[in-house]
Design a protein around this motif. Structure first.
Motif, PDB file in Angstrom:
ATOM      1  N   HIS A  26      15.347 102.249  -0.350  1.00 57.87           N
ATOM      2  CA  HIS A  26      16.320 103.061   0.376  1.00 57.87           C
ATOM      3  C   HIS A  26      16.895 102.268   1.550  1.00 57.87           C
ATOM      4  CE1 HIS A  26      13.720 106.266  -1.471  1.00 57.87           C
ATOM      5  NE2 HIS A  26      14.919 106.625  -1.864  1.00 57.87           N
ATOM      6  N   PRO A  86      22.165 107.396  -0.714  1.00 57.89           N
ATOM      7  CA  PRO A  86      22.208 108.159  -1.968  1.00 57.89           C
ATOM      8  C   PRO A  86      23.502 108.971  -2.042  1.00 57.89           C
ATOM      9  CG  PRO A  86      20.064 108.368  -0.922  1.00 57.89           C
ATOM     10  CD  PRO A  86      20.952 107.677   0.070  1.00 57.89           C
ATOM     11  N   ALA A 118      17.770 101.908  -4.174  1.00 55.44           N
ATOM     12  CA  ALA A 118      18.008 103.327  -4.438  1.00 55.44           C
ATOM     13  C   ALA A 118      19.437 103.672  -4.065  1.00 55.44           C
ATOM     14  CB  ALA A 118      17.032 104.184  -3.630  1.00 55.44           C
ATOM     15  N   ARG A 119      20.300 103.655  -5.058  1.00 57.74           N
ATOM     16  CA  ARG A 119      21.700 103.948  -4.819  1.00 57.74           C
ATOM     17  C   ARG A 119      22.269 104.566  -6.083  1.00 57.74           C
ATOM     18  NH1 ARG A 119      24.321  97.871  -4.830  1.00 57.74           N
ATOM     19  NH2 ARG A 119      23.842  97.383  -6.974  1.00 57.74           N
TER      20      ARG A 119
END
Length: 280
Positions: free
Chosen positions: A225, A162, A270-271
């Protein structure tokens, strides 16, 4: 309805309930067992004949709720992990990934590594490996730490973290030079990470040590993730001529491990969206 019919229906229901209960008994027992259980062990612990357990085990395996290990032992399968019946905390994810790592080594002939971000966020840590059988090979130990900015595994993990976590690490990361090819400026590293994000693969030639090459792809958990990296390492002269097929093998293996960890089709990675921020 006759009494006989009532009894027949009750008997059928009881049999169905017994089979359903036995399925749950099997799953609950396997969940509690880290290394899996053979048919004879399941039979002994459940006090049930092997002949009655085998059809249930085959059905559970066919549906993906169980899988068989190399010695025939039954373990939780990808479908069970996807449904949350087991977790990487119970079955450590290196154990889940090991068969895929071993297969990758056999297909490529190179040492295969499973890497994760170190607890202090300053290095990639090798949490498992399957070493090449070739005389000249890349070698490192489980638990060894390597620089994030100078390894394919490290850059893959950084690229898919993230944005806030990645930026925090980059601000504190010492960009030590190991060879003439090591990336030692933050703008250049950010550009390299953007390339990794776009391609989903990182090729590293001679950046950590002259003559050593690595190719890595990201592994994702069920929530999208980044959990770590799957990588191969080998002599540059042997890896360079095979970059395209080796990269395809690494990418496919990383995707397979992600699926084993429960990543579901359609779950977005999730980025951060858009290009990586450049340093000012």
């Amino acid at each position: 309805m006759t009494t006989g019919a009532v009894r027949e229906r009750h008997g059928a229901a009881t049999g169905a309930h017994r089979a359903a209960g036995r399925v749950m008994d099997i799953l609950e027992l396997v969940v509690r067992t880290r290394d899996g259980l053979a048919l004879r062990e399941l039979s002994a612990q459940l006090e049930a004949p092997k002949s009655s357990l085998l059809p249930l085990l085959r059905t559970l395996a066919a549906r993906g709720y169980l899988e068989q290990g190399p010695l025939g032992e039954y373990r939780l399968g990808p479908k069970a992990l996807e449904q949350g019946m087991g977790s990487p905390a119970h079955r450590a994810w290196p154990e889940i990934a090991r068969p895929a790592l071993r297969a990758l080594m056999q297909r490529t002939g190179e040492t295969v590594f499973l890497g994760a971000l170190g607890g202090d966020g300053t290095a990639v840590v090798f949490v498992d490996k399957v070493e090449s059988e070739q005389v000249i090979r890349y070698t490192a130990g489980v638990g060894d730490r390597r620089a994030l900015h100078a390894t394919s595994s490290g850059k893959v993990i950084l690229a898919f973290l993230p944005t806030p976590e990645r930026d925090r690490i980059l601000r504190a990361l010492p960009l030590k030079r190991y060879t003439d090819r090591t990336v030692t400026s933050l703008p250049a590293l950010r550009a390299a990470l953007e390339d990794v994000r776009q391609t989903g693969i990182c090729v590293n030639l001679d950046e950590l040590a002259v003559g050593a090459a690595g190719i890595a792809a990201p592994i994702f958990d069920r929530d999208g993730h980044v959990a770590g990296a799957c990588a191969i390492g080998g002599p540059t002269d042997r890896v360079r001529p095979r970059l395209k097929p080796l990269a395809a093998e690494v990418r496919a293996t990383a995707r397979a491990i992600s699926a084993l960890l429960g990543q579901r089709a359609g779950v977005r990675v999730a980025r951060s969206s858009g290009p990586l921020a450049r340093s000012r």
